[in-house]
Write an enzyme that holds these catalytic residues in place. Structure first.
Site, PDB file in Angstrom:
ATOM      1  N   TYR A 150       0.840  -1.203   0.000  1.00  0.00           N
ATOM      2  CA  TYR A 150       0.000   0.000   0.000  1.00  0.00           C
ATOM      3  C   TYR A 150       0.877   1.256   0.000  1.00  0.00           C
ATOM      4  O   TYR A 150       0.429   2.321   0.411  1.00  0.00           O
ATOM      5  CB  TYR A 150      -0.921   0.020   1.223  1.00  0.00           C
ATOM      6  CG  TYR A 150      -2.122  -0.902   1.115  1.00  0.00           C
ATOM      7  CD1 TYR A 150      -1.959  -2.283   1.037  1.00  0.00           C
ATOM      8  CD2 TYR A 150      -3.421  -0.394   1.111  1.00  0.00           C
ATOM      9  CE1 TYR A 150      -3.059  -3.127   0.956  1.00  0.00           C
ATOM     10  CE2 TYR A 150      -4.524  -1.234   1.026  1.00  0.00           C
ATOM     11  CZ  TYR A 150      -4.333  -2.589   0.948  1.00  0.00           C
ATOM     12  OH  TYR A 150      -5.429  -3.421   0.868  1.00  0.00           O
ATOM     13  N   LYS A 159       5.793 -13.887   4.091  1.00  0.00           N
ATOM     14  CA  LYS A 159       6.055 -14.735   2.930  1.00  0.00           C
ATOM     15  C   LYS A 159       7.533 -14.563   2.575  1.00  0.00           C
ATOM     16  O   LYS A 159       7.894 -14.268   1.438  1.00  0.00           O
ATOM     17  CB  LYS A 159       5.119 -14.310   1.781  1.00  0.00           C
ATOM     18  CG  LYS A 159       5.178 -15.184   0.549  1.00  0.00           C
ATOM     19  CD  LYS A 159       4.495 -16.526   0.691  1.00  0.00           C
ATOM     20  CE  LYS A 159       4.705 -17.355  -0.565  1.00  0.00           C
ATOM     21  NZ  LYS A 159       4.156 -18.722  -0.467  1.00  0.00           N
ATOM     22  N   ASP A 172       0.317 -18.309   3.064  1.00  0.00           N
ATOM     23  CA  ASP A 172      -0.569 -19.285   2.414  1.00  0.00           C
ATOM     24  C   ASP A 172      -0.938 -20.415   3.376  1.00  0.00           C
ATOM     25  O   ASP A 172      -2.114 -20.769   3.519  1.00  0.00           O
ATOM     26  CB  ASP A 172       0.044 -19.821   1.103  1.00  0.00           C
ATOM     27  CG  ASP A 172       1.516 -20.213   1.236  1.00  0.00           C
ATOM     28  OD1 ASP A 172       2.113 -19.931   2.291  1.00  0.00           O
ATOM     29  OD2 ASP A 172       2.057 -20.808   0.287  1.00  0.00           O
ATOM     30  N   ASP A 207      -5.109  -7.496   5.018  1.00  0.00           N
ATOM     31  CA  ASP A 207      -6.341  -7.138   4.312  1.00  0.00           C
ATOM     32  C   ASP A 207      -7.063  -8.413   3.859  1.00  0.00           C
ATOM     33  O   ASP A 207      -8.254  -8.604   4.119  1.00  0.00           O
ATOM     34  CB  ASP A 207      -5.974  -6.267   3.103  1.00  0.00           C
ATOM     35  CG  ASP A 207      -7.187  -5.882   2.279  1.00  0.00           C
ATOM     36  OD1 ASP A 207      -8.196  -5.488   2.879  1.00  0.00           O
ATOM     37  OD2 ASP A 207      -7.130  -6.000   1.044  1.00  0.00           O
ATOM     38  N   ASP A 264     -10.713 -10.432   5.613  1.00  0.00           N
ATOM     39  CA  ASP A 264     -11.988 -10.737   4.939  1.00  0.00           C
ATOM     40  C   ASP A 264     -12.261 -12.240   4.994  1.00  0.00           C
ATOM     41  O   ASP A 264     -13.393 -12.674   5.217  1.00  0.00           O
ATOM     42  CB  ASP A 264     -11.956 -10.302   3.470  1.00  0.00           C
ATOM     43  CG  ASP A 264     -12.425  -8.863   3.279  1.00  0.00           C
ATOM     44  OD1 ASP A 264     -12.244  -8.066   4.222  1.00  0.00           O
ATOM     45  OD2 ASP A 264     -12.967  -8.535   2.202  1.00  0.00           O
TER      46      ASP A 264
HETATM   47  C1  IPM Z   1     -10.135  -2.617   4.169  1.00  0.00           C
HETATM   48  C2  IPM Z   1     -10.492  -2.262   2.750  1.00  0.00           C
HETATM   49  C3  IPM Z   1      -9.561  -1.175   2.250  1.00  0.00           C
HETATM   50  C4  IPM Z   1      -8.152  -1.734   2.238  1.00  0.00           C
HETATM   51  C5  IPM Z   1      -9.933  -0.585   0.885  1.00  0.00           C
HETATM   52  C6  IPM Z   1     -11.378  -0.140   0.834  1.00  0.00           C
HETATM   53  C7  IPM Z   1      -9.020   0.550   0.500  1.00  0.00           C
HETATM   54  O1  IPM Z   1     -10.476  -3.386   1.945  1.00  0.00           O
HETATM   55  O2  IPM Z   1     -10.190  -1.735   5.049  1.00  0.00           O
HETATM   56  O3  IPM Z   1      -9.815  -3.774   4.415  1.00  0.00           O
HETATM   57  O4  IPM Z   1      -7.732  -2.317   1.246  1.00  0.00           O
HETATM   58  O5  IPM Z   1      -7.453  -1.568   3.245  1.00  0.00           O
HETATM   59 MG    MG Z   2     -10.172  -5.186   3.019  1.00  0.00          MG
END
Ligand code: IPM
Ligand code: MG
Length: 332
Positions: free
Chosen positions: A124, A169, A200, A224, A228
């Site tokens: 990032y 990694k 992984d 990130d 999720d």
């Molecule tokens: C998160 C989101 C953000 C990220 C996006 C919306 C920029 O996916 O907060 O996890 O990638 O950090």
């Molecule tokens: Mg995210």
């Protein structure tokens, strides 16, 4: 204490009012500063967030944030990423803990861990070049950036069960060797027990054995993706809160996005946003934050839940039920 309140777009406009009602139930002295940022603002004014907005945010101590729709324009700069950078919110903290009676894809509820994601560098970095035949993004890992996230994770581990897992990694990405080394040195210095995992195999292990983990520290993009994935362990993206923490500021945001497909229907689940309020109160060192868990458990027991959890309640009905429980039980 000054709190910027940013509903943003889509379901952010539904879940944040519910979360604000819950926060109000604690009766704390708190100045709320509402700000309109995001896609709707961009459509109206051509900018999703101005310098002035940023100054207003910086004049506050913390931010409660809903979600912002990503603007379909190549010149658009992410509001979220800009705020993280400008406020130097280096730790993205994402607790993965099942709610009572709610299970995710694995059907189990015997785990409780926290992902601590480095939030300012890695992939990032924003240093990239896009060309017709070659595009690249620079992955930045610094000693300073690794050290402060490792320290945050170790301090958290000390308050929990003293166990840290470092996810990287480094077999392929040599830049991760620095991250791994710094995390190991920091854990040694703190006397925290640790192991390390390649990202992984960690993804697989989290799905098979989530109970093995407590504090998980990792670089930006891995955090990130893993966070999720872990939302599937607790049942829904609509249940996972996050805190973006810096030395001075803190920013609280549900992990779900603006969900335009369900926006405006009053069916979005406000629990992630309400759990953000819990994280805000914890950051403010308010012990009454624990009441939020009890209030949510009560709402779940009474089936005051949104359709994603099999209920019929609206976003605001869930917010009202949680707030009511707190008003009735808050004795501070
Ligand atoms: C998160 C989101 C953000 C990220 C996006 C919306 C920029 O996916 O907060 O996890 O990638 O950090
Ligand atoms: Mg995210």
């Amino acid at each position: 204490m000054k709190l910027a309140v940013i509903e943003g777009d889509g379901i952010g406009r539904e879940v944040i009012p519910a979360a604000v009602e819950v926060l109000g139930a604690f009766g704390l002295e708190l100045e709320k500063v509402p700000l309109e940022l995001g896609y709707a603002r961009w459509e109206r004014t051509g900018t999703a967030m101005s310098e002035e907005d940023l100054d207003t945010i910086k004049s506050c101590d913390a931010v409660l944030f809903g979600a912002v729709t990503t603007v379909p324009d190549p010149s658009y700069k992410s509001v979220l990423l800009t705020i993280r950078k400008e406020l130097d919110l280096y730790a993205n903290v994402r607790p993965v803990k099942p709610l009572p009676g709610v299970t995710g894809v694995t059907g189990r509820n015997d785990f409780d861990f926290i992902i601590v994601r480095e939030n300012t560098e890695g992939l990032y970095s924003g240093i990239e070049e896009i060309g017709p035949d070659l595009s690249w993004t620079k992955r930045v890992v610094t000693r300073k950036g690794s050290k402060r996230i490792a320290e945050y994770a170790c301090q958290l581990a000390k308050k929990r069960s003293d166990k840290l897992t470092i996810v990287h990694k480094s077999n392929v990405l040599k830049s991760d060797k620095l991250f791994l080394d710094v995390c190991r040195q920091t854990a040694d210095a703190y006397g925290v027990e640790y192991n390390d995992m390649l990202v992984d195999s960690m993804a697989y292990s989290l799905m098979m054995h989530p109970e093995k983990y407590d504090v998980v520290v990792t670089t930006n993009l891995f955090g990130d993706i893993l966070s999720d994935m872990c939302a599937a362990l607790v049942g829904s993206l609509g249940l996972v809160p996050s805190a973006n923490i810096g030395k001075k500021y803190a920013f609280f945001e549900p992990v779900h996005g603006s969900a335009p497909d369900i926006a405006g229907k009053g069916v979005s689940n406000p629990l992630a946003a309400i759990l953000c309020v819990k994280m805000l109160l914890e950051w403010m060192e308010k012990p009454e934050s624990r009441l939020i868990d009890d209030a949510i458990a009560d709402a779940l027991k009474k089936k005051v839940i949104t359709p994603d959890l099999g209920g019929k309640a609206s976003t605001s009905e869930v917010g009202c039920a949680v707030a009511k429980y707190i008003r009735e039980n808050c004795i501070v």
